[in-house]
Design a protein around this motif. Structure first.
Motif, short mmCIF file in Angstrom:
data_model
loop_
_atom_site.label_atom_id
_atom_site.label_comp_id
_atom_site.label_asym_id
_atom_site.label_seq_id
_atom_site.Cartn_x
_atom_site.Cartn_y
_atom_site.Cartn_z
N VAL A 302 44.35 47.14 34.38
CA VAL A 302 45.67 48.41 35.17
C VAL A 302 44.81 49.28 36.55
O VAL A 302 45.45 49.62 37.62
CB VAL A 302 46.17 49.38 34.05
N ASP A 303 43.43 49.67 35.58
CA ASP A 303 43.00 50.45 36.95
C ASP A 303 42.14 49.38 37.88
O ASP A 303 42.33 50.19 39.22
CB ASP A 303 41.57 50.70 35.75
N LEU A 304 42.15 48.42 37.46
CA LEU A 304 41.38 47.82 38.99
C LEU A 304 42.64 47.48 40.49
O LEU A 304 43.02 47.21 41.18
CB LEU A 304 41.10 46.20 38.35
N ILE A 305 43.42 47.44 39.36
CA ILE A 305 45.35 46.96 40.44
C ILE A 305 45.29 48.65 41.17
O ILE A 305 45.32 48.23 42.39
CB ILE A 305 46.63 46.55 39.52
N TYR A 306 45.13 49.21 40.83
CA TYR A 306 45.54 50.65 41.06
C TYR A 306 44.68 51.35 42.03
O TYR A 306 44.81 52.38 43.10
CB TYR A 306 45.91 51.72 40.34
N PRO A 418 34.73 43.90 53.46
CA PRO A 418 34.97 44.33 51.54
C PRO A 418 35.99 45.29 51.15
O PRO A 418 36.24 44.86 49.98
CB PRO A 418 33.76 45.34 51.92
N GLU A 419 36.72 46.03 51.59
CA GLU A 419 37.92 47.28 51.75
C GLU A 419 38.80 46.62 51.49
O GLU A 419 39.71 46.90 50.20
CB GLU A 419 37.90 47.95 52.90
N PRO A 420 38.76 45.02 51.63
CA PRO A 420 40.33 44.57 50.65
C PRO A 420 40.52 43.67 49.39
O PRO A 420 41.07 43.19 49.01
CB PRO A 420 41.36 43.40 51.46
N MET A 421 39.13 43.64 48.43
CA MET A 421 39.20 43.77 47.73
C MET A 421 38.68 43.99 46.18
O MET A 421 37.74 45.28 47.47
CB MET A 421 37.91 42.37 48.05
N ARG A 422 38.52 44.10 45.56
CA ARG A 422 37.73 44.77 43.86
C ARG A 422 37.48 44.13 42.92
O ARG A 422 38.38 42.17 43.07
CB ARG A 422 39.15 45.97 43.37
N ALA A 423 36.15 43.92 42.56
CA ALA A 423 35.91 43.42 41.48
C ALA A 423 35.85 44.06 39.90
O ALA A 423 35.37 45.32 40.21
CB ALA A 423 34.20 42.98 41.31
N LEU A 424 36.02 42.74 38.60
CA LEU A 424 35.92 43.87 37.46
C LEU A 424 34.46 43.46 36.62
O LEU A 424 34.68 42.72 36.67
CB LEU A 424 37.42 43.23 36.62
#
Length: 428
Positions: A302-306, A418-424
């Motif tokens: 959930v943290d990753l998505i938001y 890099p802004e439209p991407m997140r890594a877990l």
């Protein structure tokens, strides 16, 4: 146990249908119509029944653990069902790829070759080494050819189907030896003034450049001259298959973890803490902790998505390997609903918290400090650069009696935003 019996019956029906007409290993059988709709429907139904059974048995396992009655046999049963779900989901995904391949092939409309004269010379050179100087786009002495338009397009289409990053990212053909992009870092200033007030010079924006990793990818299949003489095979289809296998294997690893040394920069190297974390003018791909030192938690998902800005969520999706997908399949939200959901419609991927999942073997497993999940808009994050043209060098001398077809293509790649991407990241 009625649900378990229904699941077993469904799986048996699908397995019987799958193995009743075996296909030789290494070959992919694709019907002209993209496959029988009944087979696809049966697989999807079996997947949904398997997931229903999984939820029932996993809930029972969790209740036993809470009571202090952990049962090893029950845990094994859950893992076996989990493995079957992964297999059935893979069948659905494979069917989607075959449907896409059939549709892509049908799109040609049966038109003749756009460069028919050169294509004929290329085929003649394949078989006998005949060279027509007026048509040879390569070097006569080397027997080198740039592949015909249709053949080059076929290779590209095959790579798109088997390379996950080519499906996800932006693919840009380029004609130069390399590519550098300029980024506006901002800094332009302004101010309010009166009618007759002085207007001093304001600050000016600054720019930064960004380069991408480049390399030459190759395959070197061989065939005997007798096979070529007898035309026992479709030469172009055979070579295209050989090139596809080798190129896709090498590209897959490079697009995700490549170090840029004669290859593209992999997307994982741009994550905070990675080798290229400081390379991009906009910074690194931000990492979000999973919530546990060696595991993935529901809160971490959930943290990753938001953490991803809402402007980028419309086309966002998850990327992970098969083992990680088996792990997150057990996660629930606060109301006891499973975050992972199977594909209910042929052509649609399984979802995690409502976002599609793409299975990528080159992603890391779940382990302490690893990055097993990426989430975001890949087309707005990563670009694959193709140097136009595949080059084929016919070599009948090096490995007689075999004729080698040394095939090369120059490929580059890297993160353009890099802004439209997140890594877990697996961390507490």
């Amino acid at each position: 146990m009625a649900a378990g019996a229904a699941y077993a019956s469904a799986v048996e029906a699908v397995a019987t249908k799958a193995f009743s007409n075996p296909v030789p290993r290494g070959l992919i059988a694709v019907r002209a119509d993209g496959g029988h709709p009944g087979d696809i429907k049966a697989t999807v139904e079996a997947l949904n029944k398997a997931f229903a059974t999984f939820k029932e048995e996993h809930t029972k396992q969790l209740e036993d653990i809470k009571k202090g009655n952990a049962d090893a046999l029950q845990a094994l049963k859950v893992e076996n069902i989990n493995a079957d779900i992964a297999r059935l989901q893979r069948e659905v995904d494979d069917t989607n790829v075959k449907l896409a391949a059939a549709q892509m092939g049908a799109g040609s409309g049966g038109k003749g070759a756009a460069d028919a004269e050169y294509t004929g010379a290329f085929r003649a050179h394949f078989k006998k080494g005949d060279v027509q100087a007026a048509l040879n786009k390569g070097a006569d002495g080397e027997g080198g050819y740039l592949a015909p338009v249709e053949w080059d397009r076929t290779i590209t289409e095959k790579l798109v189907l088997v390379s996950q990053m080519r499906q996800l990212a932006t693919v840009q053909p380029v004609s130069g030896a390399g590519l550098t992009k300029l980024f506006n870092l901002g800094g332009t200033a302004s101010g309010w003034v009166g009618e007759t007030a002085a207007r001093p010079q304001t600050s000016t924006g600054t720019f930064a450049s960004l380069g991408f990793g480049w390399g030459e990818i190759y395959a070197n299949p061989a065939a005997t001259q007798q096979i070529l003489d007898d035309s026992a095979i479709n030469l172009e289809a055979w070579l295209a298959g050989e090139v596809e296998t080798e190129f896709s294997k090498q590209e897959g690893a490079a697009f995700f973890s490549g170090d840029g040394a004669n290859k593209p920069f992999g997307i994982l190297t741009y994550v905070t803490g990675g080798a290229n974390a400081a390379k991009h003018p906009f910074g690194a791909i931000k990492a979000v902790n999973s919530g546990a030192a060696a595991a993935i938690t529901s809160d971490g998902i959930v943290d990753l998505i938001y953490d991803l800005p809402s402007a980028f969520t419309a086309n966002a999706g998850f990327v992970m390997n098969r083992k990680s997908q088996g792990t997150i399949r057990k996660l629930k939200d606060g109301q006891g609903n499973y975050l992972w959901q199977p594909s209910y419609v042929a052509g649609q991927p399984a979802t995690l918290a409502g976002f599609g999942i793409t299975e990528v073997p080159d992603m890391p497993d779940v382990a302490a400090n690893s990055v097993p999940l990426l989430f975001g808009d890949f087309k707005r994050t990563y670009t694959v650069y193709d140097r136009v043209g595949v080059r084929v060098l016919r070599d009948p001398f090096t490995a007689k009696p075999y004729v080698l077809f040394y095939t090369t293509k120059r490929v580059g790649g890297g993160v353009h935003n890099p802004e439209p991407m997140r890594a877990l990241k697996v961390a507490a």
